[in-house]
Design a protein around this motif. Structure first.
Motif, short mmCIF file in Angstrom:
data_model
loop_
_atom_site.label_atom_id
_atom_site.label_comp_id
_atom_site.label_asym_id
_atom_site.label_seq_id
_atom_site.Cartn_x
_atom_site.Cartn_y
_atom_site.Cartn_z
N UNK A 109 0.83 -1.21 0.00
CA UNK A 109 0.00 0.00 0.00
C UNK A 109 0.86 1.26 0.00
N UNK A 110 0.31 2.31 -0.58
CA UNK A 110 0.99 3.61 -0.62
C UNK A 110 0.09 4.65 0.02
N UNK A 111 0.71 5.47 0.88
CA UNK A 111 -0.04 6.47 1.61
C UNK A 111 0.76 7.76 1.65
N UNK A 112 0.10 8.89 1.63
CA UNK A 112 0.72 10.22 1.69
C UNK A 112 1.66 10.50 0.52
N UNK A 113 1.49 9.80 -0.57
CA UNK A 113 2.29 10.06 -1.75
C UNK A 113 3.69 9.48 -1.74
N UNK A 114 4.18 9.01 -0.59
CA UNK A 114 5.55 8.49 -0.55
C UNK A 114 5.70 7.29 0.38
N UNK A 115 4.87 7.16 1.39
CA UNK A 115 5.01 6.10 2.38
C UNK A 115 4.38 4.80 1.88
#
Length: 125
Positions: free
Chosen positions: A97-103
């Motif tokens: 999964x990808x969150x906040x555009x970078x994490x």
């Protein structure tokens, strides 16, 4: 002597035919599956910490496996599976999964049963 030999051979023949009949009655029907592919879409609910699915590690039993580095770029895979009569597959997967555009983080680990009757079907998990 000749008569007893004839009786023995008849007895063996009748016994063999009976044994074949029993085997024929107890034999399981043959499976008629073949290889094919299906679409599997992973929803964002597979990201318990939020974000969206951007990669999937997957395998279908010992029948097929995704790329060693995972399938990246979207939430869709196209695995090779058994299709048709008698087709039973267990898809094991882990989402990335990808969150906040970078994490990025590892999402849900799971397995699902697939019993497609034809190639090209679509599943959503």
């Amino acid at each position: 002597m000749r008569g007893s030999l004839l009786r023995k051979s008849r007895g063996m023949l009748v016994g063999s035919v009976m044994a074949l009949g029993v085997v024929g009655l107890t034999a399981a029907p043959a499976s008629a599956w073949s290889g094919g592919n299906v679409w599997v879409n992973f929803g964002d609910w597979n990201c318990p910490g939020g974000g969206s699915v951007v990669g999937v590690y997957w395998a279908v039993d010992a029948y097929s496996v995704g790329p060693a580095g995972g399938d990246w770029g979207d939430n869709v895979i196209y695995p090779r599976v058994r299709v048709g009569s008698g087709a039973y597959n267990t898809l094991s997967y882990q989402t990335i999964c990808k969150k906040w555009g970078w994490y990025q983080y590892r999402g849900v680990v799971g397995s699902r049963s697939l019993t497609p009757y034809k190639s090209g079907l679509s599943y959503t998990y």
